[in-house]
Design a protein around this motif. Structure first.
Motif, PDB file in Angstrom:
ATOM      1  N   PRO A  11       0.816  -1.219   0.000  1.00 21.91           N
ATOM      2  CA  PRO A  11       0.000   0.000   0.000  1.00 21.91           C
ATOM      3  C   PRO A  11       0.852   1.273   0.000  1.00 21.91           C
ATOM      4  CG  PRO A  11       0.065  -0.966   2.179  1.00 21.91           C
ATOM      5  CD  PRO A  11       0.781  -1.921   1.288  1.00 21.91           C
ATOM      6  N   ARG A 121       1.816  -2.055  -7.133  1.00 18.18           N
ATOM      7  CA  ARG A 121       0.679  -2.682  -6.452  1.00 18.18           C
ATOM      8  C   ARG A 121       0.403  -4.085  -6.998  1.00 18.18           C
ATOM      9  NH1 ARG A 121       1.599   1.753  -4.890  1.00 18.18           N
ATOM     10  NH2 ARG A 121       0.282   3.211  -3.776  1.00 18.18           N
ATOM     11  N   ASP A 122       0.766  -4.311  -8.268  1.00 15.96           N
ATOM     12  CA  ASP A 122       0.383  -5.553  -8.965  1.00 15.96           C
ATOM     13  C   ASP A 122       1.581  -6.202  -9.636  1.00 15.96           C
ATOM     14  OD1 ASP A 122       0.886  -3.563 -10.813  1.00 15.96           O
ATOM     15  OD2 ASP A 122      -0.668  -4.228 -12.199  1.00 15.96           O
ATOM     16  N   GLN A 138       4.292  -3.988   4.076  1.00 17.99           N
ATOM     17  CA  GLN A 138       3.145  -3.454   4.798  1.00 17.99           C
ATOM     18  C   GLN A 138       3.647  -2.579   5.939  1.00 17.99           C
ATOM     19  OE1 GLN A 138       0.266  -2.364   4.986  1.00 17.99           O
ATOM     20  NE2 GLN A 138      -0.964  -4.190   4.589  1.00 17.99           N
ATOM     21  N   ASP A 172      -5.818   3.387  -0.486  1.00 16.79           N
ATOM     22  CA  ASP A 172      -5.635   1.930  -0.336  1.00 16.79           C
ATOM     23  C   ASP A 172      -6.938   1.183  -0.618  1.00 16.79           C
ATOM     24  OD1 ASP A 172      -3.052   2.319   0.365  1.00 16.79           O
ATOM     25  OD2 ASP A 172      -3.354   1.986   2.514  1.00 16.79           O
ATOM     26  N   GLU A 173      -8.049   1.738  -0.113  1.00 19.61           N
ATOM     27  CA  GLU A 173      -9.346   1.077  -0.328  1.00 19.61           C
ATOM     28  C   GLU A 173      -9.651   1.005  -1.817  1.00 19.61           C
ATOM     29  OE1 GLU A 173     -11.654   2.081   3.772  1.00 19.61           O
ATOM     30  OE2 GLU A 173     -12.415   3.009   1.937  1.00 19.61           O
ATOM     31  N   ASP A 175      -7.544   1.246  -4.361  1.00 21.09           N
ATOM     32  CA  ASP A 175      -6.578   0.393  -5.072  1.00 21.09           C
ATOM     33  C   ASP A 175      -6.853  -1.092  -4.809  1.00 21.09           C
ATOM     34  OD1 ASP A 175      -5.376   2.719  -5.957  1.00 21.09           O
ATOM     35  OD2 ASP A 175      -3.719   2.650  -4.524  1.00 21.09           O
ATOM     36  N   SER A 176      -7.381  -1.410  -3.614  1.00 21.55           N
ATOM     37  CA  SER A 176      -7.633  -2.812  -3.267  1.00 21.55           C
ATOM     38  C   SER A 176      -8.960  -3.313  -3.835  1.00 21.55           C
ATOM     39  CB  SER A 176      -7.684  -2.994  -1.749  1.00 21.55           C
ATOM     40  OG  SER A 176      -6.534  -2.472  -1.171  1.00 21.55           O
ATOM     41  N   PRO A 182      -6.162  -5.596  -8.675  1.00 22.33           N
ATOM     42  CA  PRO A 182      -6.173  -4.826  -7.427  1.00 22.33           C
ATOM     43  C   PRO A 182      -4.925  -5.072  -6.578  1.00 22.33           C
ATOM     44  CG  PRO A 182      -7.621  -6.719  -7.251  1.00 22.33           C
ATOM     45  CD  PRO A 182      -7.141  -6.689  -8.679  1.00 22.33           C
ATOM     46  N   LEU A 183      -4.744  -4.195  -5.611  1.00 26.43           N
ATOM     47  CA  LEU A 183      -3.648  -4.363  -4.644  1.00 26.43           C
ATOM     48  C   LEU A 183      -3.955  -5.568  -3.761  1.00 26.43           C
ATOM     49  CD1 LEU A 183      -1.233  -3.402  -2.873  1.00 26.43           C
ATOM     50  CD2 LEU A 183      -2.871  -1.971  -1.651  1.00 26.43           C
ATOM     51  N   VAL A 184      -3.151  -6.616  -3.918  1.00 26.22           N
ATOM     52  CA  VAL A 184      -3.349  -7.818  -3.109  1.00 26.22           C
ATOM     53  C   VAL A 184      -1.998  -8.532  -3.000  1.00 26.22           C
ATOM     54  CG1 VAL A 184      -4.011  -9.228  -5.122  1.00 26.22           C
ATOM     55  CG2 VAL A 184      -4.805  -9.895  -2.902  1.00 26.22           C
ATOM     56  N   GLN A 185      -1.783  -9.202  -1.892  1.00 24.16           N
ATOM     57  CA  GLN A 185      -0.510  -9.909  -1.737  1.00 24.16           C
ATOM     58  C   GLN A 185      -0.512 -11.177  -2.607  1.00 24.16           C
ATOM     59  OE1 GLN A 185       0.549 -10.825   2.336  1.00 24.16           O
ATOM     60  NE2 GLN A 185       2.222 -12.158   1.711  1.00 24.16           N
TER      61      GLN A 185
END
Ligand code: DC
Length: 217
Positions: A11, A121-122, A138, A172-173, A175-176, A182-185
């Motif tokens: 993020p 982010r991706d 994080q 962050d919201e 982008d996720s 989306p922003l994800v691990q």
């Protein structure tokens, strides 16, 4: 010859660019700040209107200087892309399919020709799913807002902590939650929480991960 790639996602204000830059320098890899690319496109869209988006590749040429300056059509826009106006619009523009297709292809092309440390982010999920090392960085929202406050103050911007915290959480919201990458691990990424780490410690942890990973291959 295939090249080595290190993907660092996470993020806003988790420390990605500061640390990725140092890791790249140490390994003598190219550092690519993909957020800066989305910011450059956002700046162009704000100046020329949303109409340019459908054919963005014909309008825009983004390059990096040797000190990580960002050039948009040969103009240094490193400072402009950090303006509050760009920051407030970058999540919207970066959620648009045409923008992502264009930048993701450019990012992959760079990784085909150089060893890279790429942050965004991706990167581990979409841009370089086969990256040699993947890190998801994080930090708590309070720590991230405090870091951003120091950066903004150093740039001469007078902005308060509450506004910055709200901006970081909102971005962050967005982008996720967006539909496209989306922003994800990534499942195979190593989580690195930098809330209580110094820059040196975070850098060292990543160098260690890279050494461990590349040794066993
Ligand atoms: O890292 P940054 O804060 O400069 O990134 C700005 C924005 O760009 C971020 O809010 C989401 C977008 N971005 C993205 O969608 N994909 C990336 N790989 C990098 C950034």
């Amino acid at each position: 010859m295939s090249h080595i790639s290190i993907a660092i996602d996470g993020p806003a204000a988790a420390g990605k660019s500061t640390i990725a830059k140092r890791v790249a320098k140490k390994l003598e890899f190219l550092y690519i700040d993909t957020g800066a690319m989305y910011r450059a496109v956002t700046l162009y869209v704000l100046e020329h209107g949303d109409g340019v988006i459908k054919d963005i590749a014909s309008h825009i040429h983004i390059t990096f200087g040797i000190n990580d300056e960002v050039y948009l059509n040969d103009k240094d826009v490193s400072a402009e892309i950090r303006s509050p106006e760009v920051t407030n619009n970058v999540s919207r523009v970066s959620a648009i399919g045409e923008v992502r297709t264009y930048l993701v292809e450019m990012q992959r092309e760079i990784s085909r020709t150089s060893n890279v440390v790429m942050d965004g982010r991706d990167i581990g999920t979409t841009v370089l799913p086969d990256a040699d090392v993947k890190i998801f960085m994080q930090a708590s929202p309070a720590v991230r807002a405090q870091r951003r406050l120091l950066e903004e103050t150093a740039r001469g911007n007078n902005i308060d902590l509450a506004t910055l915290t709200a901006e970081i959480i909102r971005r962050d919201e967005f982008d996720s939650m967006r539909e496209i990458s989306p922003l994800v691990q990534a499942e195979d990424a190593t989580l690195l929480d930098t809330s209580h780490l110094s820059i040196d410690e975070a850098e060292q942890k990543i160098i260690q991960l890279v050494e461990d990973k590349l040794e066993v291959q």
